[in-house]
Design a protein around this motif. Structure first.
Motif, PDB file in Angstrom:
ATOM      1  N   GLN A 331      20.810 -20.817  -6.347  1.00 26.95           N
ATOM      2  CA  GLN A 331      22.139 -20.637  -6.925  1.00 26.95           C
ATOM      3  C   GLN A 331      23.199 -21.337  -6.080  1.00 26.95           C
ATOM      4  OE1 GLN A 331      23.162 -16.558  -7.737  1.00 26.95           O
ATOM      5  NE2 GLN A 331      25.292 -17.020  -8.263  1.00 26.95           N
ATOM      6  N   LEU A 332      23.079 -21.202  -4.778  1.00 27.62           N
ATOM      7  CA  LEU A 332      24.045 -21.838  -3.879  1.00 27.62           C
ATOM      8  C   LEU A 332      23.915 -23.357  -3.910  1.00 27.62           C
ATOM      9  CD1 LEU A 332      23.822 -19.427  -0.805  1.00 27.62           C
ATOM     10  CD2 LEU A 332      25.628 -19.532  -2.538  1.00 27.62           C
ATOM     11  N   LEU A 333      22.684 -23.854  -3.948  1.00 24.08           N
ATOM     12  CA  LEU A 333      22.479 -25.300  -3.975  1.00 24.08           C
ATOM     13  C   LEU A 333      23.008 -25.925  -5.263  1.00 24.08           C
ATOM     14  CD1 LEU A 333      18.878 -25.586  -2.462  1.00 24.08           C
ATOM     15  CD2 LEU A 333      21.016 -26.286  -1.382  1.00 24.08           C
ATOM     16  N   ASN A 334      22.967 -25.176  -6.353  1.00 22.52           N
ATOM     17  CA  ASN A 334      23.431 -25.696  -7.638  1.00 22.52           C
ATOM     18  C   ASN A 334      24.931 -25.511  -7.833  1.00 22.52           C
ATOM     19  OD1 ASN A 334      21.122 -26.790  -9.215  1.00 22.52           O
ATOM     20  ND2 ASN A 334      20.260 -24.768  -8.804  1.00 22.52           N
ATOM     21  N   VAL A 390      28.844 -16.192   5.887  1.00 24.97           N
ATOM     22  CA  VAL A 390      27.453 -16.305   5.409  1.00 24.97           C
ATOM     23  C   VAL A 390      27.005 -14.997   4.762  1.00 24.97           C
ATOM     24  CG1 VAL A 390      25.056 -16.660   6.118  1.00 24.97           C
ATOM     25  CG2 VAL A 390      26.873 -18.080   7.093  1.00 24.97           C
ATOM     26  N   LEU A 391      27.278 -13.876   5.414  1.00 28.61           N
ATOM     27  CA  LEU A 391      26.890 -12.578   4.857  1.00 28.61           C
ATOM     28  C   LEU A 391      27.645 -12.308   3.554  1.00 28.61           C
ATOM     29  CD1 LEU A 391      26.861 -10.353   8.091  1.00 28.61           C
ATOM     30  CD2 LEU A 391      24.922 -11.464   6.978  1.00 28.61           C
ATOM     31  N   HIS A 392      28.915 -12.615   3.544  1.00 27.99           N
ATOM     32  CA  HIS A 392      29.766 -12.379   2.374  1.00 27.99           C
ATOM     33  C   HIS A 392      29.230 -13.133   1.156  1.00 27.99           C
ATOM     34  CE1 HIS A 392      33.373 -11.852  -0.034  1.00 27.99           C
ATOM     35  NE2 HIS A 392      33.543 -13.165  -0.094  1.00 27.99           N
ATOM     36  N   ASN A 396      27.464 -11.916  -2.265  1.00 23.92           N
ATOM     37  CA  ASN A 396      28.292 -12.152  -3.457  1.00 23.92           C
ATOM     38  C   ASN A 396      28.298 -13.642  -3.806  1.00 23.92           C
ATOM     39  OD1 ASN A 396      29.689  -9.316  -3.390  1.00 23.92           O
ATOM     40  ND2 ASN A 396      30.012 -10.168  -1.346  1.00 23.92           N
ATOM     41  N   PRO A 397      27.147 -14.234  -4.158  1.00 19.46           N
ATOM     42  CA  PRO A 397      27.117 -15.683  -4.416  1.00 19.46           C
ATOM     43  C   PRO A 397      28.018 -16.109  -5.567  1.00 19.46           C
ATOM     44  CG  PRO A 397      25.081 -14.625  -5.139  1.00 19.46           C
ATOM     45  CD  PRO A 397      25.829 -13.608  -4.353  1.00 19.46           C
ATOM     46  N   SER A 398      28.248 -15.204  -6.529  1.00 17.97           N
ATOM     47  CA  SER A 398      29.117 -15.548  -7.654  1.00 17.97           C
ATOM     48  C   SER A 398      30.580 -15.699  -7.229  1.00 17.97           C
ATOM     49  CB  SER A 398      28.999 -14.486  -8.754  1.00 17.97           C
ATOM     50  OG  SER A 398      29.375 -13.208  -8.254  1.00 17.97           O
TER      51      SER A 398
END
Length: 514
Positions: A331-334, A390-392, A396-398
């Motif tokens: 998800q983060l990479l995209n 990083v933890l945040h 909460n990747p969204s």
């Protein structure tokens, strides 16, 4: 002979009467009295992955936990910044060094946690190749038009005509298509020059990931620079976020000059090395002075050799346990943002940061707990703030879909737990390295004295004998004085008066100097 006997008797008497206690080992234990890894601070996706990899590969859980944090930071890249204070922003650029002896299964955790990065490369391969071919085709047409106009300019008879053609060429150059970013975001082996080009081509962000980090540390130490300098410049700037410029004479292929600039770089590093290699870097005065060592999060991994027994019908690796982690990284990479997401500290988190800063600042004062490691302690707060980002995002990747978000005090407390763990490791590692600079020569002299005692029964050694007959490389007089002071402090020898400038030394009858 009688004089020697009298000295021997005097030494024995003084040794018996001295209340010295047991000798102190001449080695440092960097893991002694250090806090345990705060696994409760990890997001669920990372904790589950670390626990499962530790079970399956039979490695200390600190290993996959630290690697996973680095992978998340790499996946975030320049898509987010954390605002420590107004005017002080950071990308999530961190340097983890996991320290373990040979045979401690360093590579397996890396391979499993790199999986989503490899998957991303495979998924993007076709689209990347098409975009690359398209850009190269556009640029080939542009270059062809420029060559045609250049020939026309050569045939022009007036300066005005040539000036008009030059303007046309300048306009055509703006039609060049930039090459797409390669989906690979990491390297395991590099030179400083190539690392600069990789970062430059990838919008200033990249990562170094390796389960065998000796070549990486060698590069930082300057082994491949050829000019006697360290090779930490690009890494140091990449982690601190300082602008990197490169202007130097290059090869004929580059036109004889290489120039480039990377604004706001973001470099993540995560490597595993043997203790001797890390200690070599930790003892390097230039790396200490440059601040490179202060930015490293060392993690001394406990040895599990001899305990890694396999049970009958032991479960295979649970893909489900790694599923949340893999989905998070993908998800983060995209995620693609034109401008970085800005994560700010909530008022409560900002107050926690302020108190943390002040407590460390007080301990850096003369006579404080961090007086001797100010270079390391002074970076601790900003490093902790990066961990909070990083933890945040991991929880909460969204949040990256929005322009701003706020880091809670609960998240910052977890970041402080991790930050304090790494600060404690870094301080203990540096002190052990500093101490080892003195202890290694002391061990060598002590072992020689013990061998001489075993062969000849000699208990008393003159300063001159130690200076002229001890094991090579023999110390100089001022170095020997420091060594003997160390041996006295550690209760391995007792100084006695002599007729010479320096005292003689009686060896405590112990078996070894370890």
């Amino acid at each position: 002979m009688d004089e020697y006997v009298s000295i021997e008797k005097e030494a024995e008497t003084r040794a018996k009467n001295a209340e010295t206690g047991e000798p102190i080992p001449l080695q440092s234990d960097p893991l002694k009295l250090l806090p345990e890894y705060p696994f409760q601070a990890l997001p669920e996706s990372l904790a589950k992955a670390a626990e499962e990899i530790a079970r399956f590969d039979k490695v200390p859980p600190e290993s996959p936990a630290s690697i996973a944090l680095s992978m998340v930071a790499t996946a975030i890249g320049k898509n987010a910044v954390v605002v420590e204070r107004d005017g002080l922003d950071h990308f999530p650029a961190l340097f983890f060094t996991l320290i373990a002896a040979s045979g401690e299964r360093k590579s397996p955790p890396f391979k499993k946690l790199q999986y989503p990065f490899i998957q991303y490369i495979e998924q993007q391969a076709e689209a990347y190749q098409f975009a690359k071919d398209e850009a190269e085709a556009i640029n080939a047409v542009v270059e062809s038009r420029i060559r045609k106009l250049t020939k026309e300019a050569e045939k022009s008879e007036t300066a005005l005509e040539r000036q008009d053609i030059a303007r046309q060429i300048a306009n055509i150059k703006t039609e060049k298509a930039p090459l797409p970013l390669h989906p690979r975001k990491f390297t395991s082996d590099y030179t400083e020059q190539v690392l600069f080009r990789l970062m430059e081509h990838n919008n200033g962000e990249y990562s170094i990931q390796s389960g065998e980090g000796r070549p990486v540390i060698d590069s930082i130490l300057g082994k491949y620079s050829g000019d006697g300098k360290t090779g930490d410049g690009v890494i140091l700037a990449g982690i601190s976020g300082d602008t990197i410029t490169r202007d130097r004479i290059g090869s004929a292929e580059t036109g004889g000059q290489e120039s480039g600039v990377i604004l706001n770089p973001c470099l993540n590093v995560c490597v595993m090395v043997q203790p001797d290699k890390y200690q070599q870097a930790a003892r390097h005065p230039s790396l200490r002075a440059s601040g490179a060592l202060a930015r490293i999060f060392p993690v001394w991994l406990p040895c599990l050799v001899g305990t890694r027994l396999e049970e009958k019908d032991e479960p295979d690796l649970s893909r489900a346990a790694l599923g949340q982690y893999n989905v998070l990284i993908m998800q983060l990479l995209n995620t693609q943002r034109d401008e970085p997401h800005r994560a700010t500290l909530s008022p409560e988190a900002a107050e926690l940061r302020r108190q943390y800063h002040n407590s460390i600042e007080i301990m850096m004062a003369a006579g404080g707990d961090y007086d001797d490691v100010r270079d390391i302690a002074s970076k601790a707060v900003s490093q902790t703030v990066k961990l909070a980002l990083v933890l945040h995002v991991a929880m909460n990747p969204s949040a990256l879909e929005n322009d701003v978000s706020e880091i809670s005090p609960e998240t910052f407390n977890k970041a402080m737990a991790l930050g304090f763990y790494h600060l404690s490791q870094a301080v203990a590692s540096q002190r052990a390295a500093d101490e080892e600079t003195t202890l290694a020569p002391a061990r060598r002299i002590l072992e020689w004295m013990q061998r001489e005692h075993a062969k000849k029964g000699t208990s008393v050694f003159s300063f001159a004998d130690l200076l002229q007959k001890s094991s090579r490389p023999r110390p100089k007089a001022n170095e020997l004085m420091t060594i003997m002071e160390t041996l006295q402090t550690h209760r391995w020898v007792i100084a006695i008066d002599s007729k010479n400038k320096h005292p003689d030394y009686i060896l405590q009858r112990a078996n070894n100097g370890k």
